[in-house]
Design an enzyme around this catalytic site. Structure first.
Site, short mmCIF file in Angstrom:
data_model
loop_
_atom_site.label_atom_id
_atom_site.label_comp_id
_atom_site.label_asym_id
_atom_site.label_seq_id
_atom_site.Cartn_x
_atom_site.Cartn_y
_atom_site.Cartn_z
CB SER A 104 7.84 -8.25 2.64
OG SER A 104 8.95 -9.00 1.60
N GLY B 263 11.93 -6.99 2.20
CA GLY B 263 12.84 -6.71 1.00
C GLY B 263 13.14 -8.04 0.32
CB SER B 264 11.87 -9.85 -1.90
OG SER B 264 11.00 -8.99 -1.89
N GLY C 183 3.47 -2.43 1.00
CA GLY C 183 4.09 -1.03 1.57
C GLY C 183 2.99 -0.19 2.39
CG PHE D 58 3.79 -0.36 -6.62
CD1 PHE D 58 2.95 -0.28 -5.95
CD2 PHE D 58 4.25 0.74 -7.33
CE1 PHE D 58 2.31 0.78 -5.65
CE2 PHE D 58 3.80 2.03 -7.01
CZ PHE D 58 2.57 2.02 -6.06
CE1 TYR E 11 12.07 -2.67 5.19
CE2 TYR E 11 10.33 -2.89 6.48
CZ TYR E 11 10.83 -3.12 5.41
OH TYR E 11 10.09 -3.84 4.31
#
Lengths: 331, 547
Positions: free
Chosen positions: A177, A101-102, A306, A224, A113
Site C-alpha cells: 500500500s 496504511g495509506s 490485504g 472494502f 505487520y
C-alpha cells in the site's frame, strides 16, 4: 471472488475502524487510531526462529525501526549483547520494509505487520528492518520519504549488516500500500545518491492520479475500498493545494519524471485484481517498462487488498514464493 | 458486496498453533478454558472464536449497511462512543451496533454479484467451498506457559557500550553459577571500562548502577537488603522527585483516578483505601474531580496506609490534614484515617473500618508485587491480601505495576530483563532537565535496581511481574477486569503531550493501559472488581461498565 471468512472479518474490521477515524474536515482521530491498533512488542527471544528488537534511528524525529533477524542454529538463544552481531553468511539480504496504511494508519509494531515481517525473514533468509515512518495527516509529504531515506542510510552504514562476500549491505526495499509507494521514492533517491538498492518489492502499491480510471469506477465500494477514502488519504498526505497528479502520487503522470537511462532497481510489483486502484498500479509497471527498467508484474486476478496478511489463500503462497525467488536471485 | 466463504473452518482445534508466529501476547486467563480461537486472527491481535466468526461477520455487515444509510449518525457514533478492549472483536462490534440505530431490515436473501451485476442468491452463509487447504488455523488456548519475552529498545552504538553489556551479562552468569572469583575479576574490568563509555544515555548510563548492584551481591551477600529500605522519609523524598521528573507516577494516578471516579458514579458514600499514601500526591486531583461532579460530591473517606514514622511524628496524619484542608476548600465532606504498617501484609481488614454501606475503591500503586515473596508460611502474602480485599467487596480495585519480569527464579534471566528495563527507563529520563528532580529520580530507580539484583528472600521486595501474570493471578483470586476505554486512553495521551517529552507512548492492552518509552511498555494500569460468586470462566459481556 470469495475470500476466507477470517480474512473478510479482518479487513472489514479495519474498514469499519478506519471509517471512524477519518473526519470529513481532513483531520484524523489519532488517539482512537492508536487505541484501536493492535500492537506487539519486540522480542529478543526467538519465536519460530526469528527474534526482533527496536532501534531508535533518529532521536530528533523519534524514528524507530524494528529489526528482525533469524536465530542461528548454533545459538538458538542470542546473547542480548549480540543483537547487532555481524551477519555471517556470504550474502545476507537486508529487506527494508515499509508498512501500509495509506500513509495514515498502522505502525511498524502493528501485529499484522510484525507477523508479515517475521515471515519475510524466513522466506528471504534476510534481516528485515521495518521502518516506523511518520504518518499523515500530521506529517505530510515528504516526511514518509525522508524517514525512509534516513532508515536506508542507517542500514547502509551498519558494519554488522554487511555481507561477507563484498563487505557491502545488500539492500532490498519492500512495502505494501503506501509502503509500496515509499519504496519507489526511496529507491529513486538512493540510486541518485549512489546507494545501491538491489530490488524493489511493491505489494498493492498506493498510486493514483487526477483522472478517474475504469477500474476505480468499476470497483468503487465493491471490495472494502472506496474512491472517497482513497481521495481522503491523498489529500491528507500530499502538500496542501496539490492534486493527485503530484509526482508522489502519480510518478509517471504529467508531473512525473522519466526514469529512462537512470539506474533503478529491478522491481516486483504485485497487483490484486479486485483492487480499485489497479489501473494506476498497472500504469506504474508500464512506466517502468517504457523507461527500460526491469520489472515483473504479478497480477492476482481474484485477490482483494490485504490478501497477503493471512496465509489462508493461494495468492498468498504464490506471492511469497515469488518474493523468495526475487531476493534469492542475487545470492 | 464481498462474498466470504464461511464454510471452511475446521471445528476441532489443533495443538500446534503454528500459525501464530508473532510475539503476540498470551491470551487472558479467562480464555484459557475456551478453545477454538481463530489462530490467524489471533496473530493479528484479535481474539475471536471460530464458531463466532460468522456472527461477527454478519454484524459487521449490518454496521456497514447502517453506516451507508445514515452517515450523519455514524460520524456521531465516531466522535461520541467510548471503545473498550478492541482485541475482543465480537464485543467491540456488538457494542457499536448497540449504540447505533439498527436498520429494520435483515441481511438480504439476494445480493448483487459485483462482477456480473446480476442478482444472485446470497449463499455466502452456506457455501462449503473447500478448494483451499485449511491447515491448523485454530489454536487451543490451554494453559500455555507465558511466552518468554524480552523487549529491547536501543540506540546503543558504541563498541565499548556493547562490550560492557557483554561483560555485565557474563558476570551475572558467573554469579548464577557461583563462580565468585571470576565474577570479581569481571567487576574490576567493568569498572575500568566504565570510565571510557558514554554514560549520557542508554546502557552506559545504567551500567554503573548494575555494576554496583552486582558488587553488593557478591561482597555483601543477598541479605544486605537494608539498601532498599533507606528511611521512610528518604524514600518519600525520592519518590516525590521521581513523580516530578517523569510521567510514570502521574500516569498511574491519573488513570486510577479516572477509573475510580467512574466507579463511584451515583454513589454518595465512598471510601478509598490507598495502599501506599506517600505524600498523598494522587488525591488532590480526585477530590477536585469529585467536587465538580454533576449532582455534587459524595462523602469521601480516605484510608492511607504507610510505614510508621520514627521520632514520634505522625506523617500520615499530617498528610491527611493537608488533604482535609483541600477538601474543605472545595466543599467535599472528607474524613481521613492513617494506618501505619511496615509491610502491607501486616494490615488487617478490620483496621480499615470499612462501612458496609459505602462504596470502596482499593488503590495499589506499585505495591502488590511486594507481596510475592513467600517465606515458609503456608499462604503467601499476596493470597492473603487479595482475599481480604475481595472480602471488602470493592467497587473497584485499581492496580498499577511495573511492566517487567523481575521475579524470575533464574538470576541471569532476571538480571538481563532488569538491564533492559532500567536502561529504557533511564533513557526516557534523559528528556528531563529539571534538577534535582532528575538526579533524585535516578537514585529512586537505582534503589529498585539494587533490590532486584542484590537481594533475595524477604529482602527482595521489587518482584515485578508482567500484566499477563497479574491477570492470571487476579482472575484466579476472584476478580474480573474492568476495562479501561478509549476515553481514558485519550486523556492519558493528551496529558503526556502536554507535560512530557516526545517518546512516551500509551498503549491499550486487553482492557488495560500501559505507558512506555517508544515501543517498550514500562508501567501497566488495570482496574478490577470482585466477582461476587465463584470466579467466572470468562468475563461477563458487560465487563467494561463499572458499577
Amino acid at each position: 471472488m470469495v475470500v476466507p471468512l477470517n480474512t473478510w472479518v479482518l479487513i472489514s474490521n479495519f474498514k469499519l475502524a478506519y471509517n471512524l477515524l477519518r473526519r470529513p474536515d481532513g483531520t484524523f482521530n489519532r488517539h482512537l487510531a492508536e487505541f484501536l491498533d493492535r500492537k506487539v512488542p519486540a522480542n529478543a527471544i526467538p519465536v519460530d526462529g526469528v527474534f526482533s528488537f527496536d532501534v531508535l534511528i533518529d532521536r530528533g524525529t523519534s524514528l524507530l525501526s524494528r529489526i528482525y533477524r533469524p536465530a542461528t542454529a548454533e545459538e538458538p538463544l542470542p546473547n542480548v549483547a549480540e543483537l547487532e552481531k555481524p551477519v555471517t553468511d556470504e550474502v545476507v539480504p537486508v529487506v527494508i520494509f515499509f508498512h501500509g496504511g495509506s500513509f495514515a494508519h498502522s505502525s511498524a509494531n502493528s501485529a499484522i505487520y510484525d507477523t508479515l515481517c517475521r515471515r519475510l525473514v524466513g522466506l528471504c533468509k534476510a534481516v528485515v528492518v521495518s521502518v516506523n515512518y511518520r504518518r499523515a495527516p500530521e506529517n505530510r509529504y515528504p516526511c514518509a520519504y525522508d524517514d525512509g531515506w534516513t532508515a536506508l542510510k542507517w542500514v547502509n552504514s551498519r558494519p554488522w549488516l554487511q555481507s561477507k562476500k563484498d563487505s557491502k549491505v545488500h539492500i532490498y526495499l519492500a512495502g505494501d500500500s503506501s509502503g509500496g509507494n515509499i519504496v519507489h521514492h526511496v529507491a529513486l533517491r538512493a540510486m541518485e545518491s549512489g546507494i545501491d538498492v538491489l530490488g524493489n518489492i511493491l505489494l498493492n502499491p498506493m498510486f493514483g492520479g487526477q483522472e478517474r480510471t475504469e477500474s476505480e469506477e468499476r470497483l468503487d465500494g465493491k471490495y472494502f475500498v472506496t474512491l472517497r477514502d482513497r481521495d481522503w488519504y491523498w489529500r491528507a498526505y500530499l502538500p496542501e493545494g496539490e492534486n493527485r497528479d503530484h509526482h508522489a502520487c502519480n510518478p509517471f503522470g504529467p508531473n512525473g519524471r522519466s526514469l529512462e537511462g537512470i539506474r533503478f532497481p529491478k522491481s516486483l510489483v504485485v497487483v490484486a485484481g479486485l483492487d480499485l486502484i489497479q489501473d494506476w498500479q498497472l500504469a506504474y509497471v508500464e512506466g517502468l517498462k517504457k523507461a527500460g527498467q526491469e520489472v515483473k508484474l504479478l497480477y492476482m486476478e481474484q485477490a482483494t487488498i490485504g490478501f497477503y496478511l493471512l496465509p489462508n489463500n493461494n495468492h498468498f503462497h504464490t506471492i511469497m514464493d515469488e518474493i523468495s525467488k526475487f531476493v534469492a536471485s542475487d545470492c | 458486496m464481498v462474498l466470504y466463504d464461511s464454510g471452511r473452518l475446521a471445528g476441532s482445534c489443533s495443538g500446534s498453533g503454528s500459525s501464530s508466529s508473532s510475539s503476540s501476547k498470551p491470551p487472558p486467563p479467562s480464555l484459557q478454558k475456551q478453545q477454538d480461537i481463530d489462530g490467524l486472527l489471533a496473530g493479528a491481535g484479535y481474539k475471536v472464536r471460530s464458531s463466532e466468526l460468522r456472527k461477527v461477520a454478519q454484524r459487521l455487515e449490518r454496521l456497514e449497511t447502517a453506516m451507508v444509510n445514515s452517515p450523519a449518525d455514524f460520524s456521531q457514533l465516531a466522535s461520541d462512543t467510548i471503545h473498550y478492549n478492541p482485541s475482543d472483536l465480537a464485543s467491540w462490534v456488538d457494542s457499536l451496533l448497540s449504540e447505533f440505530a439498527q436498520p429494520p431490515t435483515c441481511p438480504s436473501e439476494f445480493i448483487m454479484d459485483p462482477v456480473t451485476n446480476q442478482t444472485v442468491v446470497n449463499d455466502a452463509w452456506t457455501t462449503t467451498n473447500s478448494n483451499m487447504p485449511q491447515v491448523h488455523q485454530n489454536i487451543c488456548y490451554e494453559q500455555q506457559s507465558l511466552n518468554n519475552q524480552l523487549t529491547v529498545v536501543t540506540a546503543m552504538e558504541e563498541d565499548s557500550g556493547i562490550r560492557l553489556v557483554h561483560m555485565l551479562l557474563t558476570c551475572a552468569e558467573c554469579v548464577q553459577r557461583g563462580d565468585i572469583s571470576l565474577a570479581t575479576s569481571f567487576l574490576e574490568d567493568m569498572q575500568g571500562l566504565l570510565t571510557r563509555v558514554n554514560t549520557v544515555c542508554g546502557i552506559g548510563k545504567v551500567a554503573g548502577h548494575f555494576i554496583d548492584a552486582l558488587s553488593r551481591r557478591i561482597f555483601q551477600g543477598i541479605g544486605g537488603g537494608s539498601i532498599s529500605g533507606g528511611s521512610a522519609y528518604e524514600n518519600e523524598i525520592l519518590y516525590h522527585h521521581f513523580y516530578e521528573a517523569c510521567p510514570y507516577l502521574k500516569f498511574a494516578h491519573f488513570t486510577a483516578n479516572q477509573a475510580i471516579l467512574e466507579a463511584f458514579d451515583g454513589h454518595d458514600c465512598v471510601h478509598v483505601v490507598d495502599f501506599n499514601l506517600m505524600h498523598g500526591l494522587q488525591w488532590p486531583a480526585l477530590i477536585q474531580a469529585l467536587a465538580l461532579r454533576p449532582g455534587g460530591p459524595p462523602l469521601l473517606r480516605l484510608t492511607g496506609i504507610g510505614p510508621p514514622s520514627p521520632d514520634g511524628r505522625d506523617s500520615l496524619r499530617e498528610i491527611g490534614l493537608r488533604l482535609a484542608e483541600l477538601a474543605r476548600s472545595v466543599n467535599v465532606r472528607f474524613a481521613f484515617r492513617g494506618v501505619a504498617a511496615s509491610r502491607l501484609e501486616d494490615v488487617k481488614p478490620w483496621m480499615l473500618q470499612v462501612n458496609p454501606k459505602e462504596s470502596v475503591a482499593v488503590n495499589s500503586i506499585m505495591q502488590l508485587h511486594r507481596l510475592l515473596g513467600s517465606d515458609s508460611n503456608l499462604n503467601s502474602p499476596i493470597e492473603t491480601v487479595l482475599s481480604w480485599i475481595r472480602s471488602l467487596n470493592p467497587k473497584i480495585m485499581t492496580v498499577v505495576e511495573q511492566e517487567a519480569n523481575h521475579n524470575q527464579p533464574g538470576f541471569l534471566d532476571r538480571f538481563t530483563e532488569a538491564l533492559h528495563y532500567y536502561s529504557t527507563m533511564f533513557d526516557s529520563l534523559e528528556a528531563c532537565t529539571v534538577q534535582p528532580d532528575k538526579a533524585l529520580a535516578e537514585i529512586h530507580i537505582q534503589r529498585e535496581i539494587t533490590n532486584v539484583v542484590s537481594c533475595e528472600g524477604s529482602a527482595r521486595v521489587e518482584r515485578h511481574q508482567p500484566l499477563a501474570k497479574w491477570r492470571t493471578r487476579l482472575s484466579g483470586a476472584g476478580f474480573r477486569p474492568l476495562h479501561l476505554g478509549s476515553n481514558a486512553y485519550k486523556q492519558a495521551s493528551m496529558l503526556l503531550t502536554l507535560f512530557s517529552a516526545e517518546g512516551y507512548v500509551v498503549e491499550e492492552n486487553d482492557g488495560c493501559l500501559t505507558l512506555g518509552w517508544h515501543s517498550r511498555p514500562l508501567i501497566a494500569a488495570s482496574a478490577w472488581q470482585a466477582v461476587s460468586d465463584a470466579p467466572a470462566e470468562f468475563p461477563a459481556p458487560d465487563t467494561h461498565r463499572p458499577g
